[in-house]
Design a protein around this motif. Structure first.
Motif, PDB file in Angstrom:
ATOM      1  N   GLU A 123       0.916  -1.055   0.034  1.00  0.00           N
ATOM      2  CA  GLU A 123      -0.145  -0.084  -0.046  1.00  0.00           C
ATOM      3  C   GLU A 123       0.851   1.279  -0.091  1.00  0.00           C
ATOM      4  OE1 GLU A 123      -1.694   1.636   3.820  1.00  0.00           O
ATOM      5  OE2 GLU A 123      -1.431  -0.744   4.521  1.00  0.00           O
ATOM      6  N   SER A 150      -4.594   6.054   3.267  1.00  0.00           N
ATOM      7  CA  SER A 150      -3.944   4.883   2.602  1.00  0.00           C
ATOM      8  C   SER A 150      -4.492   4.690   1.195  1.00  0.00           C
ATOM      9  CB  SER A 150      -4.080   3.724   3.526  1.00  0.00           C
ATOM     10  OG  SER A 150      -3.642   3.812   4.636  1.00  0.00           O
ATOM     11  N   GLN A 202      -4.555   1.321  -1.776  1.00  0.00           N
ATOM     12  CA  GLN A 202      -4.074   0.246  -1.669  1.00  0.00           C
ATOM     13  C   GLN A 202      -3.656   0.029  -2.911  1.00  0.00           C
ATOM     14  OE1 GLN A 202      -4.026  -2.213   0.947  1.00  0.00           O
ATOM     15  NE2 GLN A 202      -4.578  -0.176   2.274  1.00  0.00           N
TER      16      GLN A 202
END
Length: 268
Positions: free
Chosen positions: A94, A106, A108
């Protein structure tokens, strides 16, 4: 001490005295294999090399990724593209992205191995944003990338106005029809696109100027009621309806209309 590793050539290191029998190397790469061998030296010269000994360095967090951007004025969005760098022996799982106007978020990976990923950010007009990114693998997060600065205006409000039309061309097929074509200035930098255009027809002999508007973003207009045998000066202007912004007028172009053909004589 001689070292062979990821570089194209061998590297030699020397201790300061015979009592020092260790050597600390800095800057070697993670997840890499190195070969070392040692030999002694005295006033008569060098002895033979020892056998090579292999050492493997551990994996490490990823290197900082590259970060690119694209601004869409129509959608008021910034697309941030995170491009992975070296994973240092463990697959990247990530990314994190953050900025002055964005808490750490975040993102991914969508494939294995991890490729470039995009993050969409909605911006406010006339604001400058700063972003950075970092990557993560099983060894943890790596260092943050260098900051990128993303302005949603290049400074002055005029820079957001539509670009001036270019390549204005005039043609006349007879005395009353005058055709005008031009090229859009396009979306250069942070300028908005034109919603429609305005054209001014100005007789150079001092007659009344006429201002007309196109329908939509068409880049041509035909005037069908031009005066015959008359020189016209023509300019084109781009208009953005949403912001009520105009471009500069294009440079004046001139053309002289012809004579309206006489109708054929009536039959006897």
């Amino acid at each position: 001490v001689e070292m062979e590793g990821v570089s194209d050539s061998d590297e030699l290191f020397q201790t300061e005295s015979t009592t020092v029998r260790q050597f600390i190397l800095a800057g070697i790469r993670p997840n890499s294999e190195y070969l070392f061998r040692v030999r002694a030296e005295n006033e008569y010269g060098h002895g033979d090399w020892s056998d090579y000994k292999t050492f493997s360095t551990a994996t490490a967090p990823p290197e900082p990724p590259d970060l690119n951007y694209n601004v869409s004025l129509a959608g008021k969005t910034i697309t941030l593209t995170i491009i992975p760098s070296e994973d240092n022996g463990e697959p990247i799982s990530e990314f994190q992205i953050k900025g002055v106007n964005l808490t750490a978020t975040s993102v991914q990976c969508s494939s294995s191995p991890c490729g470039s990923v995009n993050y969409l950010f909605v911006f406010s007009d006339l604001t400058t944003y700063t972003f950075r990114a970092r990557a993560k693998n099983t060894r943890g997060f790596g260092e943050w990338s260098a900051d990128i600065i993303v302005p949603t205006s290049s400074g002055s409000g005029k820079d957001r106005h539509p670009r001036m039309p270019t390549n204005v061309n005039l043609d006349t097929s007879d005395g009353s029809i005058l055709e005008v074509t031009w090229s859009s200035g396009g979306q250069v930098g942070f300028a908005v696109l034109a919603s429609h255009y305005q054209i001014v027809f100005r007789p150079t002999s001092g007659g009344t100027a006429e201002l007309v508007s196109t329908t939509g973003s068409a880049t041509s207009y035909t005037k069908r009621d031009a005066l015959s045998n008359t020189e016209y000066e023509v300019q084109v202007l781009a208009v953005n309806d949403e912001h009520k912004w105009n471009s500069d007028w294009s440079p004046p172009e001139k053309i002289t209309t012809g004579t309206v053909p006489s109708p054929p004589p009536s039959p006897p």
